[in-house]
Design a protein around this motif. Structure first.
Motif, PDB file in Angstrom:
ATOM      1  N   GLU A 205      36.889  -5.431 -26.363  1.00  0.00           N
ATOM      2  CA  GLU A 205      35.950  -5.722 -25.275  1.00  0.00           C
ATOM      3  C   GLU A 205      35.232  -4.437 -24.842  1.00  0.00           C
ATOM      4  OE1 GLU A 205      38.956  -7.118 -25.434  1.00  0.00           O
ATOM      5  OE2 GLU A 205      38.481  -9.268 -25.442  1.00  0.00           O
ATOM      6  N   ASP A 206      35.997  -3.349 -24.673  1.00  0.00           N
ATOM      7  CA  ASP A 206      35.380  -2.086 -24.266  1.00  0.00           C
ATOM      8  C   ASP A 206      34.425  -1.586 -25.343  1.00  0.00           C
ATOM      9  OD1 ASP A 206      36.771  -2.084 -21.940  1.00  0.00           O
ATOM     10  OD2 ASP A 206      38.234  -0.560 -22.521  1.00  0.00           O
ATOM     11  N   MET A 207      34.841  -1.669 -26.594  1.00  0.00           N
ATOM     12  CA  MET A 207      33.999  -1.177 -27.674  1.00  0.00           C
ATOM     13  C   MET A 207      32.687  -1.959 -27.703  1.00  0.00           C
ATOM     14  SD  MET A 207      35.643   1.256 -28.708  1.00  0.00           S
ATOM     15  CE  MET A 207      35.869   2.018 -30.275  1.00  0.00           C
ATOM     16  N   ALA A 208      32.802  -3.276 -27.529  1.00  0.00           N
ATOM     17  CA  ALA A 208      31.613  -4.125 -27.549  1.00  0.00           C
ATOM     18  C   ALA A 208      30.664  -3.762 -26.417  1.00  0.00           C
ATOM     19  CB  ALA A 208      32.016  -5.595 -27.457  1.00  0.00           C
ATOM     20  N   SER A 209      31.211  -3.379 -25.271  1.00  0.00           N
ATOM     21  CA  SER A 209      30.352  -3.103 -24.117  1.00  0.00           C
ATOM     22  C   SER A 209      29.701  -1.729 -24.184  1.00  0.00           C
ATOM     23  CB  SER A 209      31.142  -3.160 -22.814  1.00  0.00           C
ATOM     24  OG  SER A 209      31.846  -4.345 -22.713  1.00  0.00           O
ATOM     25  N   TYR A 210      30.353  -0.757 -24.847  1.00  0.00           N
ATOM     26  CA  TYR A 210      29.865   0.606 -24.731  1.00  0.00           C
ATOM     27  C   TYR A 210      29.307   1.215 -26.012  1.00  0.00           C
ATOM     28  CZ  TYR A 210      31.872   0.601 -20.074  1.00  0.00           C
ATOM     29  OH  TYR A 210      32.142   0.300 -18.776  1.00  0.00           O
ATOM     30  N   CYS A 211      29.625   0.651 -27.183  1.00  0.00           N
ATOM     31  CA  CYS A 211      29.277   1.356 -28.418  1.00  0.00           C
ATOM     32  C   CYS A 211      27.977   0.858 -29.049  1.00  0.00           C
ATOM     33  CB  CYS A 211      30.404   1.226 -29.436  1.00  0.00           C
ATOM     34  SG  CYS A 211      31.895   2.039 -28.863  1.00  0.00           S
ATOM     35  N   ASP A 212      27.299   1.786 -29.760  1.00  0.00           N
ATOM     36  CA  ASP A 212      26.093   1.431 -30.509  1.00  0.00           C
ATOM     37  C   ASP A 212      26.439   1.157 -31.965  1.00  0.00           C
ATOM     38  OD1 ASP A 212      24.362   2.143 -28.264  1.00  0.00           O
ATOM     39  OD2 ASP A 212      25.022   4.183 -28.689  1.00  0.00           O
ATOM     40  N   ARG A 213      27.561   1.724 -32.391  1.00  0.00           N
ATOM     41  CA  ARG A 213      27.947   1.597 -33.789  1.00  0.00           C
ATOM     42  C   ARG A 213      29.475   1.567 -33.846  1.00  0.00           C
ATOM     43  NH1 ARG A 213      27.209   6.813 -37.750  1.00  0.00           N
ATOM     44  NH2 ARG A 213      28.615   6.156 -39.430  1.00  0.00           N
ATOM     45  N   ILE A 214      30.018   0.788 -34.765  1.00  0.00           N
ATOM     46  CA  ILE A 214      31.473   0.698 -34.864  1.00  0.00           C
ATOM     47  C   ILE A 214      31.935   0.958 -36.288  1.00  0.00           C
ATOM     48  CG2 ILE A 214      33.458  -0.862 -34.656  1.00  0.00           C
ATOM     49  CD1 ILE A 214      32.281  -1.949 -32.195  1.00  0.00           C
ATOM     50  N   ILE A 215      32.950   1.821 -36.395  1.00  0.00           N
ATOM     51  CA  ILE A 215      33.562   2.121 -37.690  1.00  0.00           C
ATOM     52  C   ILE A 215      34.954   1.498 -37.683  1.00  0.00           C
ATOM     53  CG2 ILE A 215      34.495   3.974 -39.131  1.00  0.00           C
ATOM     54  CD1 ILE A 215      32.200   5.755 -37.943  1.00  0.00           C
ATOM     55  N   VAL A 216      35.253   0.698 -38.712  1.00  0.00           N
ATOM     56  CA  VAL A 216      36.557   0.047 -38.780  1.00  0.00           C
ATOM     57  C   VAL A 216      37.398   0.717 -39.849  1.00  0.00           C
ATOM     58  CG1 VAL A 216      37.772  -2.138 -39.139  1.00  0.00           C
ATOM     59  CG2 VAL A 216      35.476  -2.136 -38.131  1.00  0.00           C
ATOM     60  N   MET A 217      38.612   1.140 -39.476  1.00  0.00           N
ATOM     61  CA  MET A 217      39.497   1.793 -40.435  1.00  0.00           C
ATOM     62  C   MET A 217      40.709   0.915 -40.733  1.00  0.00           C
ATOM     63  SD  MET A 217      39.100   5.751 -39.756  1.00  0.00           S
ATOM     64  CE  MET A 217      40.201   5.860 -41.078  1.00  0.00           C
ATOM     65  N   ALA A 218      41.210   1.007 -41.945  1.00  0.00           N
ATOM     66  CA  ALA A 218      42.457   0.346 -42.315  1.00  0.00           C
ATOM     67  C   ALA A 218      43.103   1.151 -43.419  1.00  0.00           C
ATOM     68  CB  ALA A 218      42.199  -1.088 -42.772  1.00  0.00           C
TER      69      ALA A 218
END
Ligand SMILES: Nc1ncnc2c1ncn2[C@@H]1O[C@H](COP(=O)(O)OP(=O)(O)O)[C@@H](O)[C@H]1O
Ligand SMILES: Nc1ncnc2c1ncn2[C@@H]1O[C@H](COP(=O)(O)OP(=O)(O)O)[C@@H](O)[C@H]1O
Ligand SMILES: [Mg+2]
Ligand SMILES: [Mg+2]
Lengths: 283, 292
Positions: A205-218
């Motif tokens: 939820e926080d990432m969705a509200s504040y970020c312009d770009r998202i990097i997903v790691m696994a």
């Protein structure tokens, strides 16, 4: 705007011992601009990755380039990276040490060799962004509440005016109001300074509200890299990786099942409400 | 229904030392926790949640007021050491940091640790440890080192340790706060299973509103006082009040609340995505019906 490039980076802990852990594998990323979020399961390599950005960790292979220059080529570049990429570690409140809040925030800029006036200006500005109130400046940081201590630690890094503000789970353990408060301050810093921000978080939820770009790691690799809309539209894959999407994204999918299609790029409540409103007006 | 816990007008003050002043952490707090229920406690950082939890576990002596644990009053002059021991046996706690709760180098030894301290015969401990590991879905890690587990797995081992001691009531003090989404999901499923299938009374302290929405009852603390208390439907029906108390509502409620403000006839007390979508769809249909 500065840029950090990770080129074919691998990171291995305890190399050559029975405890060897291959924490990062073949990472290629260009970082810079906006607020970039990093999500991933525990142990996916997020903390290791952010420690590469300010020279706290040295890649086992591959390169870290700061504006095109190889960080590890010259020792002075590594030293400079500490200030250029300011890292706020997890639970930074345990790393406060000075006798007053002011001294704690002033430590970084003083180390940079700035004049007393400039240090003072930086401290006050940083305190404003991190929402440290002026009347606690002369108090001992140890007398403050957990949330306030966290903000003092954040101010200490902001005071160095880093080109990259890097935060490892800055809002973990805070109540929702304090989360909004601290993340709001970080967003303001981004806007007013023009510097880049990188945030690691477990809160979709926080990432969705504040970020312009998202990097997903696994498992030490970058699995996805894109806008919130791009990343959160892949909800099944994210859940398969032990992650999630914001609840409102689930609601948007459920609405689609009911014949109300407000798009696949819904990840904040405000946007969902807007789209619902225009859906109704059209209908 | 019998109560596991009754608290009446409980106040508690940490005494100052040197030049640090007294801190009153709880003020006239009253509530009850029925046996077998699932209660969530919400509140801003510093609102008194952990203080309350440590009093209920008899780790901290209650100040003024009354605390009754499984029918036994734990406040007053005539409380014996046996009373306190018995209360501690029945009410257990799982903490926030998975790393601080591990004491042994093998998972099953870690789970057995509490039972050994209670002087339970080893054959009985064996049975309990296996059963507890089954309950939390960690049996196959029995002989692993706990240090190599993920945060969520470590928390489930900590929960197994508490279950093995046959606690009737377990307090989770932000036990999901440091976990990733999968860890949180697993721990929540374990908690709900304990509550539904084994009848364990659950008190869950959390900052995640969606977790709280699954409880039978929510108690909201604010500055050491009970701000509001009720079912999730009741508590989340007033988002403004929660926002003011530094809290939040689930996103489903927030979306419905916005719809309501925009003039749609919707309920707010729906916390799952499908239910929320159905409610919105119903409200939209209804408005369309009116127009024609
Ligand atoms: N100091 C260390 N020594 C050995 N292994 C480590 C160390 N720090 C992290 N690791 C391992 O490296 C991997 C990545 O860890 P980390 O970067 O902390 O991931 P995350 O921040 O995503 O949880 C994990 O397998 C972790 O156990
Ligand atoms: N050991 C202690 N000594 C003095 N004050 C304390 C102690 N523990 C907590 N407090 C204070 O009591 C209040 C309630 O704290 P706590 O119960 O930990 O709240 P929460 O768990 O809701 O964050 C806070 O003001 C806190 O600073
Ligand atoms: Mg980490
Ligand atoms: Mg607490």
């Amino acid at each position: 705007m500065s840029e950090i490039v990770l080129k074919d980076v691998n990171y291995i802990y305890n190399k050559g011992t029975p405890y060897e852990v291959h924490a990062l594998r073949d990472i290629n990323l260009t970082l810079g601009g906006g607020i970039i979020g990093i999500i991933g399961h525990t142990g996916s390599g997020k903390s290791t990755l952010v420690q590469l950005l300010n020279g706290l960790a040295k890649p086992s292979s591959g390169k870290v380039l700061f504006d095109g220059e190889d960080l590890w080529e010259k020792p002075e570049r590594v030293r400079a990276a500490r200030f250029r990429a300011g890292l706020v570690m997890q639970y930074p409140e345990y790393q406060l040490f000075a006798s007053t809040v002011y001294e704690d925030i002033a430590f970084g800029p003083r180390n940079m060799g700035l004049s007393a006036d400039e240090v003072d200006r930086r401290v006050r500005l940083a305190a404003e962004f991190a929402k440290v109130s002026p009347d606690v400046m002369e108090r001992s940081p140890f007398d403050l509440s957990g949330g306030q201590k966290r903000r003092v630690a954040l101010a200490g890094v902001i005071a160095m005016n880093p080109e990259f503000l890097v935060l490892d789970e800055p809002a973990a353990g805070l109540d929702p109001g304090s989360r909004r408060f601290i993340l709001g301050g970080i967003k303001e810093y981004r806007k007013k300074s023009g510097n880049s921000v990188i945030i690691v978080s477990h809160s979709m939820e926080d990432m969705a509200s504040y970020c312009d770009r998202i990097i997903v790691m696994a498992n030490g690799r970058v699995i996805m890299d894109g806008s919130c809309a791009e990343v959160f539209s892949r909800s099944l894959e994210l859940i398969g990786l032990g992650l999630d999407v914001p609840q409102v994204t689930h609601i948007a999918s459920a609405l689609r099942e009911c014949g109300i299609d407000i798009g696949r790029d819904v990840y904040t409540v405000g946007y969902a409400a807007e789209k619902l409103d225009s859906f109704c007006k059209k209908a | 229904m019998k109560n596991a816990i009754e608290v009446k007008d409980l106040s508690f003050t940490y005494e100052g030392y040197g030049d640090s002043p007294d801190v009153t952490a709880l003020r006239d707090v009253s509530f009850t926790v029925p046996e077998g229920s699932f209660t969530a406690i919400l509140g801003h950082n510093g609102s008194g949640k952990s203080t309350l939890a440590s009093i209920l576990c008899m780790l901290e002596e209650p100040g003024s007021g009354e605390v009754i644990i499984y029918g036994k009053r734990m406040t007053g002059e005539d409380v014996t050491d046996e009373d306190i021991f018995e209360a501690r046996r029945r009410v257990g706690m799982v903490f926030q940091n998975p790393d601080n709760q591990i004491v042994a180098t093998v998972v099953e030894e870690d789970v057995a640790f509490g039972c050994e301290n209670l002087g339970i015969p080893s054959a009985e401990i064996r049975k309990r440890v296996d059963a507890a590991l089954d309950t939390v879905g960690m049996r196959k890690y029995a002989r692993h080192s706990p240090h190599k587990l993920s945060g969520g797995q470590k928390q489930r081992v900590a929960i197994a340790g508490v279950i093995a001691m046959k606690r009737d009531c377990i307090i989770f003090d932000e036990s999901t706060a440091m976990l990733d989404p999968l860890g949180r999901r697993d721990v929540m499923e374990t908690i709900e299973k304990l509550n539904h299938e084994d009848g364990v009374t659950v008190i869950l302290i959390t900052h995640y509103m969606e977790e709280a929405s699954r409880a039978d009852k929510i108690i909201v603390l604010d500055g050491g006082r009970v701000l509001t208390e009720g079912t999730p439907a009741e508590v989340f029906s007033d988002p403004e009040k929660l926002w003011e108390a530094s809290l939040d509502v689930p996103q489903s409620t927030e979306l419905l609340y916005r719809m309501k403000k925009a003039g749609y006839d919707v309920r707010l007390d729906i916390f799952d995505a499908e239910g929320c979508a159905a409610e919105i769809s119903r409200a939209i249909e209804k408005r369309r019906g009116k127009r024609v």
